[in-house]
Design a protein around this motif. Structure first.
Motif, PDB file in Angstrom:
ATOM      1  N   LYS A  19      73.222  -8.479  38.688  1.00  0.00           N
ATOM      2  CA  LYS A  19      72.471  -7.515  39.490  1.00  0.00           C
ATOM      3  C   LYS A  19      71.006  -7.948  39.481  1.00  0.00           C
ATOM      4  O   LYS A  19      70.501  -8.440  38.465  1.00  0.00           O
ATOM      5  CB  LYS A  19      72.593  -6.108  38.903  1.00  0.00           C
ATOM      6  N   LEU A  20      70.330  -7.764  40.611  1.00  0.00           N
ATOM      7  CA  LEU A  20      68.908  -8.095  40.692  1.00  0.00           C
ATOM      8  C   LEU A  20      68.073  -6.816  40.654  1.00  0.00           C
ATOM      9  O   LEU A  20      68.431  -5.808  41.270  1.00  0.00           O
ATOM     10  CB  LEU A  20      68.589  -8.844  41.986  1.00  0.00           C
ATOM     11  N   HIS A  21      66.955  -6.884  39.936  1.00  0.00           N
ATOM     12  CA  HIS A  21      66.018  -5.765  39.849  1.00  0.00           C
ATOM     13  C   HIS A  21      64.608  -6.323  40.080  1.00  0.00           C
ATOM     14  O   HIS A  21      64.271  -7.378  39.532  1.00  0.00           O
ATOM     15  CB  HIS A  21      66.068  -5.107  38.477  1.00  0.00           C
ATOM     16  N   ALA A  22      63.806  -5.641  40.875  1.00  0.00           N
ATOM     17  CA  ALA A  22      62.434  -6.098  41.122  1.00  0.00           C
ATOM     18  C   ALA A  22      61.676  -6.167  39.804  1.00  0.00           C
ATOM     19  O   ALA A  22      61.659  -5.204  39.030  1.00  0.00           O
ATOM     20  CB  ALA A  22      61.731  -5.154  42.083  1.00  0.00           C
ATOM     21  N   ALA A  23      61.032  -7.307  39.521  1.00  0.00           N
ATOM     22  CA  ALA A  23      60.330  -7.506  38.251  1.00  0.00           C
ATOM     23  C   ALA A  23      58.876  -7.065  38.328  1.00  0.00           C
ATOM     24  O   ALA A  23      58.228  -6.857  37.307  1.00  0.00           O
ATOM     25  CB  ALA A  23      60.403  -8.972  37.834  1.00  0.00           C
ATOM     26  N   THR A  24      58.351  -6.934  39.533  1.00  0.00           N
ATOM     27  CA  THR A  24      56.954  -6.534  39.697  1.00  0.00           C
ATOM     28  C   THR A  24      56.876  -5.333  40.627  1.00  0.00           C
ATOM     29  O   THR A  24      57.823  -5.037  41.361  1.00  0.00           O
ATOM     30  CB  THR A  24      56.112  -7.685  40.280  1.00  0.00           C
ATOM     31  N   GLU A  25      55.754  -4.633  40.585  1.00  0.00           N
ATOM     32  CA  GLU A  25      55.558  -3.509  41.496  1.00  0.00           C
ATOM     33  C   GLU A  25      54.159  -3.548  42.083  1.00  0.00           C
ATOM     34  O   GLU A  25      53.213  -3.990  41.443  1.00  0.00           O
ATOM     35  CB  GLU A  25      55.804  -2.176  40.784  1.00  0.00           C
ATOM     36  N   ASP A  26      54.060  -3.092  43.314  1.00  0.00           N
ATOM     37  CA  ASP A  26      52.786  -3.056  44.017  1.00  0.00           C
ATOM     38  C   ASP A  26      52.054  -1.784  43.628  1.00  0.00           C
ATOM     39  O   ASP A  26      52.530  -0.681  43.881  1.00  0.00           O
ATOM     40  CB  ASP A  26      53.048  -3.084  45.535  1.00  0.00           C
ATOM     41  N   LYS A  27      50.885  -1.927  42.985  1.00  0.00           N
ATOM     42  CA  LYS A  27      50.134  -0.759  42.552  1.00  0.00           C
ATOM     43  C   LYS A  27      48.898  -0.528  43.422  1.00  0.00           C
ATOM     44  O   LYS A  27      47.972   0.178  43.021  1.00  0.00           O
ATOM     45  CB  LYS A  27      49.740  -0.902  41.083  1.00  0.00           C
ATOM     46  N   ASP A  28      48.893  -1.142  44.606  1.00  0.00           N
ATOM     47  CA  ASP A  28      47.786  -0.903  45.528  1.00  0.00           C
ATOM     48  C   ASP A  28      47.735   0.578  45.891  1.00  0.00           C
ATOM     49  O   ASP A  28      48.766   1.228  46.055  1.00  0.00           O
ATOM     50  CB  ASP A  28      47.960  -1.726  46.815  1.00  0.00           C
TER      51      ASP A  28
END
Length: 277
Positions: A19-28
Motif C-alpha cells: 500500500k502507498l501512503h503520502a510521505a509528505t504534506e503541503d503545509k502552505d
C-alpha cells in the motif's frame, strides 16, 4: 495514514502486496479571494465563451490540442479502460542501481510503502536486500492516470517509493542562459571560499530549519483574528554591498568565525584580572 494506492511490487518471482501512503504534506497556508466590498468568497465558474453560459461537469470532455485551435476529443470510457489495463498489472522492479547514480534533479514525490495482507515477510526480504546491497530498485507505476518512473529504497526502517522524472522531462542544463563557461577565479579566491564553506559546515539536522514566512503569516492571521496589536518582526541585518569578491569572502569568514576562541580569551582575561586584583 490514508492509503492512496494498492497493488503489488515484484522482483524476479517474488511478489509483495503493498500500500502507498503520502510521505509528505503541503503545509502552505491557503488564502481565499474575497470581494473587497462585502467580503464574500469569489466564485470561479466554468464558462463557455462561445455559448456564453455556465457549463456543468457532465458537459465537459477532455481533449488534446495537437495544433492551435484543433483538438482530439478523448472519451472518459477510453481513458478509464487504458488506466485499468495498466493499473491491473503488478509493478515490476526493472533494474537495481546505486543510488548515487541518480541525480536529485530527477526526484519528484515520496511515498511510504507498507506491506499488504500476507506481504510482511517478502517486504522484510526486499528491505534487507536493499540495505545490504546498498542499491535501489527502479520500477514503473501508474498513479493518478500517469505512468511514472519510481525508485524503491529504504528510509529508516520503511520502504519508500520516490517517483522520478523521465529524462525528457528534465530540461537541459546547457540551455540555461548566461552561465560562464570558464572559472575565472584565482587560487586565493578558491581557497578562501573553501575556508568559508568549512566554517559553515555542520551535520544535517532538519529540525533546526523552519518555515519563517509561514510562522509569521500565522502570527499575523492570529493577531488580526483576536484583535491583538500586530508586532513588526525584527529586521535582519542589512547586507553590505561589497562588490569586491575577495573582500566579500573575507567579510563572510570574519562574520562566521567560531565564537569559542573569543569566549575562551574573554574568560582567560577575566581570570587574569581577578588574580591580579
Amino acid at each position: 495514514m490514508h492509503t492512496m494506492w494498492k497493488g503489488s511490487i515484484s522482483f524476479g518471482l517474488v511478489n509483495i502486496p503493498i500500500k502507498l501512503h503520502a510521505a509528505t504534506e503541503d503545509k502552505d497556508i491557503k488564502l481565499r479571494n474575497l470581494h473587497k466590498e462585502c467580503h464574500s468568497p469569489i466564485k470561479y465558474e466554468k464558462m463557455c465563451p462561445v455559448c456564453n453560459m455556465e457549463i456543468k461537469n457532465e458537459d465537459i470532455v477532455k481533449a488534446y490540442e495537437y495544433t492551435k485551435g484543433k483538438f482530439v476529443v478523448l472519451e472518459n470510457e477510453d481513458l478509464e479502460k487504458l488506466k485499468k489495463e495498466n493499473e491491473d498489472k503488478a509493478v515490476e522492479i526493472m533494474d537495481f542501481v546505486k543510488m548515487d547514480q541518480i541525480d536529485p534533479i530527477y526526484y519528484d514525490r515520496t511515498y511510504y510503502m507498507s506491506p499488504g495482507d500476507g506481504g510482511g515477510k517478502a517486504y522484510s526480504l526486499l528491505r534487507k536486500a536493499l540495505k545490504e546491497s546498498e542499491k535501489v530498485g527502479l520500477a514503473k507505476i501508474i498513479i493518478r492516470s500517469k505512468e511514472q518512473l519510481a525508485v524503491l529504497r529504504v528510509y529508516e526502517n520503511t520502504l519508500v517509493m520516490e517517483t522520478i522524472h523521465y529524462p525528457d522531462e528534465v530540461r537541459k542544463s546547457e540551455d540555461v542562459p548566461n552561465v560562464p563557461t570558464e572559472d575565472k577565479v584565482t587560487k586565493k579566491e578558491i581557497d578562501t571560499a573553501i575556508l568559508l564553506i568549512d566554517q559553515l559546515t555542520s551535520d544535517f539536522e532538519p529540525e533546526k530549519y523552519t518555515d519563517d514566512y509561514r510562522t509569521a503569516l500565522l502570527e499575523l492571521i492570529d493577531s488580526k483574528r483576536t484583535g491583538k496589536e500586530i508586532v513588526t518582526p525584527v529586521e535582519k541585518e542589512p547586507t553590505t554591498n561589497v562588490t569586491d569578491l575577495m573582500a566579500a569572502l573575507q567579510a563572510s569568514i570574519d562574520k562566521t568565525k567560531p565564537k569559542k576562541k573569543a569566549a575562551k580569551k574573554k574568560r582567560t582575561t577575566a581570570t587574569k584580572a581577578k588574580k591580579e586584583a
